[in-house]
Motif scaffolding. Sequence first.
Motif, mmCIF file in Angstrom:
data_model
loop_
_atom_site.group_PDB
_atom_site.id
_atom_site.type_symbol
_atom_site.label_atom_id
_atom_site.label_comp_id
_atom_site.label_asym_id
_atom_site.label_seq_id
_atom_site.Cartn_x
_atom_site.Cartn_y
_atom_site.Cartn_z
ATOM 1 N N GLY A 55 0.813 -1.210 0.000
ATOM 2 C CA GLY A 55 0.000 0.000 0.000
ATOM 3 C C GLY A 55 0.848 1.262 0.000
ATOM 4 O O GLY A 55 1.905 1.316 0.612
ATOM 5 N N ASP A 56 0.388 2.268 -0.717
ATOM 6 C CA ASP A 56 1.028 3.576 -0.718
ATOM 7 C C ASP A 56 0.239 4.506 0.195
ATOM 8 O O ASP A 56 -0.973 4.359 0.359
ATOM 9 C CB ASP A 56 1.046 4.173 -2.127
ATOM 10 C CG ASP A 56 2.009 3.456 -3.055
ATOM 11 O OD1 ASP A 56 2.858 2.682 -2.579
ATOM 12 O OD2 ASP A 56 1.914 3.670 -4.276
ATOM 13 N N ARG A 57 0.938 5.472 0.761
ATOM 14 C CA ARG A 57 0.285 6.478 1.594
ATOM 15 C C ARG A 57 1.094 7.759 1.454
ATOM 16 O O ARG A 57 2.240 7.821 1.891
ATOM 17 C CB ARG A 57 0.264 6.024 3.047
ATOM 18 C CG ARG A 57 -0.449 6.990 3.955
ATOM 19 C CD ARG A 57 -0.510 6.461 5.365
ATOM 20 N NE ARG A 57 -1.233 7.395 6.203
ATOM 21 C CZ ARG A 57 -1.286 7.313 7.507
ATOM 22 N NH1 ARG A 57 -0.671 6.332 8.120
ATOM 23 N NH2 ARG A 57 -1.960 8.193 8.202
ATOM 24 N N TYR A 58 0.514 8.748 0.804
ATOM 25 C CA TYR A 58 1.255 9.975 0.571
ATOM 26 C C TYR A 58 0.318 11.152 0.339
ATOM 27 O O TYR A 58 -0.858 10.989 0.040
ATOM 28 C CB TYR A 58 2.191 9.831 -0.634
ATOM 29 C CG TYR A 58 1.480 9.471 -1.917
ATOM 30 C CD1 TYR A 58 0.929 10.448 -2.736
ATOM 31 C CD2 TYR A 58 1.361 8.143 -2.311
ATOM 32 C CE1 TYR A 58 0.270 10.113 -3.909
ATOM 33 C CE2 TYR A 58 0.709 7.804 -3.481
ATOM 34 C CZ TYR A 58 0.173 8.793 -4.272
ATOM 35 O OH TYR A 58 -0.477 8.452 -5.435
ATOM 36 N N SER A 59 0.883 12.338 0.483
ATOM 37 C CA SER A 59 0.236 13.562 0.040
ATOM 38 C C SER A 59 1.292 14.304 -0.768
ATOM 39 O O SER A 59 2.481 14.291 -0.428
ATOM 40 C CB SER A 59 -0.261 14.402 1.216
ATOM 41 O OG SER A 59 0.816 14.866 1.980
ATOM 42 N N LYS A 60 0.847 14.908 -1.875
ATOM 43 C CA LYS A 60 1.803 15.611 -2.720
ATOM 44 C C LYS A 60 1.106 16.712 -3.492
ATOM 45 O O LYS A 60 -0.106 16.687 -3.670
ATOM 46 C CB LYS A 60 2.515 14.644 -3.675
ATOM 47 C CG LYS A 60 1.610 13.937 -4.661
ATOM 48 C CD LYS A 60 2.395 12.953 -5.497
ATOM 49 C CE LYS A 60 1.446 12.194 -6.434
ATOM 50 N NZ LYS A 60 2.164 11.248 -7.254
ATOM 51 N N GLU A 61 1.914 17.668 -3.927
ATOM 52 C CA GLU A 61 1.433 18.781 -4.737
ATOM 53 C C GLU A 61 2.361 18.933 -5.929
ATOM 54 O O GLU A 61 3.575 18.757 -5.807
ATOM 55 C CB GLU A 61 1.457 20.086 -3.936
ATOM 56 C CG GLU A 61 0.499 20.143 -2.786
ATOM 57 C CD GLU A 61 0.628 21.434 -1.994
ATOM 58 O OE1 GLU A 61 1.180 22.424 -2.520
ATOM 59 O OE2 GLU A 61 0.190 21.443 -0.842
ATOM 60 N N GLY A 62 1.797 19.286 -7.071
ATOM 61 C CA GLY A 62 2.599 19.589 -8.254
ATOM 62 C C GLY A 62 3.474 18.442 -8.706
ATOM 63 O O GLY A 62 4.655 18.625 -8.965
#
Length: 144
Positions: A39-46
């Motif tokens: 599983g992946d777990r992330y927050s990102k912008e751009g």
Amino acid sequence: MFKKLRIVFVSLVAFCLIACSNTYAKEEYDSLDKLASQGDRYSKEGSVFNPIDGGYSFTVSKFDGRQTLHTWNIPEDKELSMEIICSLTDGTGKLVHVDADGNVTTLVECSKDTSAAVIKTISLKQGRNDIKFVGYDCEKLDLK
């Protein structure tokens, strides 16, 4: 009635602010169990992920968490040589290989004070092999 509604609303806002923090990314950065999980777990912008010259380019304005960038399902063990270039203006990040047995190997690690350019040979085991980026407080990440 309005008092109860206001309490519920304030509670929801507080929960969202807590849930949106990057604390999980810092806690999971060195967790082999979390990194080995599918599983992946992330927050990102751009974020931009593109194929270039037989490889990939991954650039992100802001990043927290762990994300699988590439997966191989291979029929037999083999070696793979790769050139890795990593830089960011803030935070800490690393590129890892997770083999079919769930073993995690750090390929390169970089921070705001250290960029990296390395050539690595990795042993791909029969079955699923993942390349993941994991980091926290990352800003202006450039990974090739």
